[in-house]
Design a protein around this motif. Structure first.
Motif, PDB file in Angstrom:
ATOM      1  N   PRO A 121       0.849  -1.193   0.000  1.00 34.54           N
ATOM      2  CA  PRO A 121       0.000   0.000   0.000  1.00 34.54           C
ATOM      3  C   PRO A 121       0.882   1.240   0.000  1.00 34.54           C
ATOM      4  CG  PRO A 121       0.145  -0.877   2.213  1.00 34.54           C
ATOM      5  CD  PRO A 121       0.874  -1.847   1.327  1.00 34.54           C
ATOM      6  N   THR A 122       0.300   2.366  -0.290  1.00 32.84           N
ATOM      7  CA  THR A 122       1.049   3.617  -0.190  1.00 32.84           C
ATOM      8  C   THR A 122       1.265   3.934   1.290  1.00 32.84           C
ATOM      9  OG1 THR A 122      -0.935   4.997  -0.132  1.00 32.84           O
ATOM     10  CG2 THR A 122      -0.044   4.436  -2.304  1.00 32.84           C
ATOM     11  N   LYS A 123       2.223   4.803   1.547  1.00 35.37           N
ATOM     12  CA  LYS A 123       2.478   5.194   2.938  1.00 35.37           C
ATOM     13  C   LYS A 123       1.242   5.838   3.556  1.00 35.37           C
ATOM     14  CE  LYS A 123       7.481   5.797   2.616  1.00 35.37           C
ATOM     15  NZ  LYS A 123       8.628   6.717   2.841  1.00 35.37           N
ATOM     16  N   GLU A 124       0.517   6.621   2.762  1.00 34.92           N
ATOM     17  CA  GLU A 124      -0.687   7.267   3.279  1.00 34.92           C
ATOM     18  C   GLU A 124      -1.744   6.237   3.652  1.00 34.92           C
ATOM     19  OE1 GLU A 124       0.902   8.064   0.560  1.00 34.92           O
ATOM     20  OE2 GLU A 124       1.782   9.989   1.135  1.00 34.92           O
ATOM     21  N   GLU A 125      -1.932   5.238   2.801  1.00 31.78           N
ATOM     22  CA  GLU A 125      -2.910   4.183   3.090  1.00 31.78           C
ATOM     23  C   GLU A 125      -2.512   3.391   4.333  1.00 31.78           C
ATOM     24  OE1 GLU A 125      -4.449   3.147  -1.459  1.00 31.78           O
ATOM     25  OE2 GLU A 125      -2.763   2.051  -0.569  1.00 31.78           O
ATOM     26  N   ALA A 126      -1.224   3.082   4.439  1.00 33.47           N
ATOM     27  CA  ALA A 126      -0.756   2.297   5.589  1.00 33.47           C
ATOM     28  C   ALA A 126      -0.932   3.065   6.892  1.00 33.47           C
ATOM     29  CB  ALA A 126       0.714   1.919   5.395  1.00 33.47           C
ATOM     30  N   HIS A 127      -0.569   4.334   6.909  1.00 35.51           N
ATOM     31  CA  HIS A 127      -0.687   5.125   8.134  1.00 35.51           C
ATOM     32  C   HIS A 127      -2.152   5.343   8.510  1.00 35.51           C
ATOM     33  CE1 HIS A 127       3.535   5.640   8.499  1.00 35.51           C
ATOM     34  NE2 HIS A 127       3.672   6.429   7.438  1.00 35.51           N
ATOM     35  N   ALA A 128      -3.017   5.529   7.524  1.00 30.33           N
ATOM     36  CA  ALA A 128      -4.443   5.688   7.816  1.00 30.33           C
ATOM     37  C   ALA A 128      -5.015   4.410   8.421  1.00 30.33           C
ATOM     38  CB  ALA A 128      -5.201   6.057   6.541  1.00 30.33           C
ATOM     39  N   HIS A 129      -4.592   3.263   7.896  1.00 32.15           N
ATOM     40  CA  HIS A 129      -5.057   1.985   8.438  1.00 32.15           C
ATOM     41  C   HIS A 129      -4.597   1.808   9.877  1.00 32.15           C
ATOM     42  CE1 HIS A 129      -6.089  -2.291   8.530  1.00 32.15           C
ATOM     43  NE2 HIS A 129      -4.894  -2.496   9.061  1.00 32.15           N
ATOM     44  N   MET A 130      -3.330   2.130  10.176  1.00 30.85           N
ATOM     45  CA  MET A 130      -2.813   1.962  11.528  1.00 30.85           C
ATOM     46  C   MET A 130      -3.483   2.912  12.504  1.00 30.85           C
ATOM     47  SD  MET A 130      -0.900  -0.575  11.279  1.00 30.85           S
ATOM     48  CE  MET A 130      -0.479  -0.508  13.017  1.00 30.85           C
ATOM     49  N   LYS A 131      -3.786   4.128  12.078  1.00 34.31           N
ATOM     50  CA  LYS A 131      -4.481   5.062  12.967  1.00 34.31           C
ATOM     51  C   LYS A 131      -5.871   4.562  13.303  1.00 34.31           C
ATOM     52  CE  LYS A 131      -2.089   9.349  11.741  1.00 34.31           C
ATOM     53  NZ  LYS A 131      -2.233  10.713  11.154  1.00 34.31           N
ATOM     54  N   ALA A 132      -6.574   4.025  12.304  1.00 37.47           N
ATOM     55  CA  ALA A 132      -7.912   3.481  12.555  1.00 37.47           C
ATOM     56  C   ALA A 132      -7.835   2.275  13.490  1.00 37.47           C
ATOM     57  CB  ALA A 132      -8.564   3.086  11.229  1.00 37.47           C
ATOM     58  N   LYS A 133      -6.819   1.440  13.313  1.00 37.86           N
ATOM     59  CA  LYS A 133      -6.654   0.270  14.180  1.00 37.86           C
ATOM     60  C   LYS A 133      -6.344   0.682  15.613  1.00 37.86           C
ATOM     61  CE  LYS A 133      -4.094  -4.096  14.443  1.00 37.86           C
ATOM     62  NZ  LYS A 133      -3.048  -4.927  13.785  1.00 37.86           N
ATOM     63  N   GLU A 134      -5.484   1.679  15.787  1.00 39.69           N
ATOM     64  CA  GLU A 134      -5.149   2.160  17.123  1.00 39.69           C
ATOM     65  C   GLU A 134      -6.355   2.784  17.805  1.00 39.69           C
ATOM     66  OE1 GLU A 134      -1.951   4.801  16.442  1.00 39.69           O
ATOM     67  OE2 GLU A 134      -0.468   3.205  16.045  1.00 39.69           O
ATOM     68  N   ALA A 135      -7.174   3.527  17.055  1.00 35.98           N
ATOM     69  CA  ALA A 135      -8.382   4.123  17.627  1.00 35.98           C
ATOM     70  C   ALA A 135      -9.357   3.047  18.090  1.00 35.98           C
ATOM     71  CB  ALA A 135      -9.039   5.046  16.603  1.00 35.98           C
ATOM     72  N   LYS A 136      -9.471   1.981  17.305  1.00 36.71           N
ATOM     73  CA  LYS A 136     -10.357   0.876  17.677  1.00 36.71           C
ATOM     74  C   LYS A 136      -9.857   0.181  18.939  1.00 36.71           C
ATOM     75  CE  LYS A 136     -12.637  -3.171  15.668  1.00 36.71           C
ATOM     76  NZ  LYS A 136     -12.758  -4.021  14.440  1.00 36.71           N
ATOM     77  N   GLU A 137      -8.550   0.019  19.050  1.00 38.23           N
ATOM     78  CA  GLU A 137      -7.971  -0.621  20.235  1.00 38.23           C
ATOM     79  C   GLU A 137      -8.163   0.255  21.473  1.00 38.23           C
ATOM     80  OE1 GLU A 137      -6.306  -3.447  22.580  1.00 38.23           O
ATOM     81  OE2 GLU A 137      -6.949  -3.615  20.486  1.00 38.23           O
TER      82      GLU A 137
END
Length: 250
Positions: A121-137
């Motif tokens: 994925p692009t860096k933007e896509e990867a960072h957006a995914h990780m932020k959403a995962k961290e918010a869910k956690e």
């Protein structure tokens, strides 16, 4: 090996290496066919004057001594290791270094080692995914905290009196034996001076999927406090984080 993903921004790992039984992808030794020798000796001057077989053998041994040294290095002096790792979703690169566990590192001359992912994925896509995962956690952790602060048990009547029978309720939850299919009660009185219930089975109170359990308890005369914990029947306890549960008796 110590590492992480996406420029060391997430999913850190620290994994011991396993020894390989053989060097990976090491080419098989060549057979001494005519074509192999022709290729290996192609640099020789074909127009040089002929020498005796004995002197020619000695010369070739000297010329190709480095082959033997190289073979020795590949098979004896180097030891290969490997590690297994499940790659998370939405990562574009893996970053890692090697260490002996005593402060010595192989970090690729301070550049670290990097493995690029296939079709990343692009860096933007990867960072957006990780932020959403961290918010869910974080939301999940807040939910667990609410369950921990909620009272896992209560009695009816709410004021427990000596010499009477009361009903004790237990509510399963994320911090309270959530996966248990049965609940057992261990109960004593006055700092566990006397045990009244040693693994008494509680029964469902209401629909089974609500995780609510109950049991009747006869409170002896002349006691000041009930002490109790809950168990799932397999040695897993809800003991109020090691403090046990307590209920004052009037």
């Amino acid at each position: 090996v110590v590492g992480g993903f996406n420029g060391w921004s997430c999913c850190f790992f620290d994994i011991p290496l396993l020894a390989c039984l053989a060097a990976p992808h090491h080419p098989a030794p060549k057979t001494e066919t005519e074509s192999d020798w022709a290729e290996d000796f192609s640099f020789l001057d074909r127009n040089a004057p002929e020498t005796s077989p004995q002197s020619q053998t000695q010369d070739l041994a000297e010329d190709f001594s480095f082959y033997n040294q190289k073979e020795s290095v590949l098979t004896e002096d180097f030891s290969w290791h490997y590690f297994l790792l499940e790659v998370p979703e939405f990562v574009y690169e893996m970053n890692f270094v090697f260490t002996d566990g005593h402060g010595m590192f192989d970090n690729n001359n301070y550049k670290n080692y990097v493995v690029r992912m296939k079709d990343p994925p692009t860096k933007e896509e990867a960072h957006a995914h990780m932020k959403a995962k961290e918010a869910k956690e974080r939301q999940r952790e807040r939910h667990r905290g609410l369950w921990r602060r909620q009272k896992a048990w209560h009695t009816e009547p709410t004021q427990v009196q000596a010499g009477q029978t009361v009903k004790l309720f237990y509510q399963q939850g994320p911090a309270h034996l959530q996966q248990a299919s049965q609940i057992l009660l261990h109960l004593g009185v006055d700092q566990w001076a006397t045990a009244l219930h040693a693994g008494s089975e509680m029964r469902h109170s209401g629909p089974n999927d609500e995780g609510r359990w109950e049991i009747h308890i006869h409170v002896p005369n002349d006691v000041k406090k009930l002490d109790f914990v809950f168990e799932d029947g397999f040695g897993n306890y809800d003991n109020n984080d090691g403090q046990d549960y307590h209920c004052s008796v009037l």
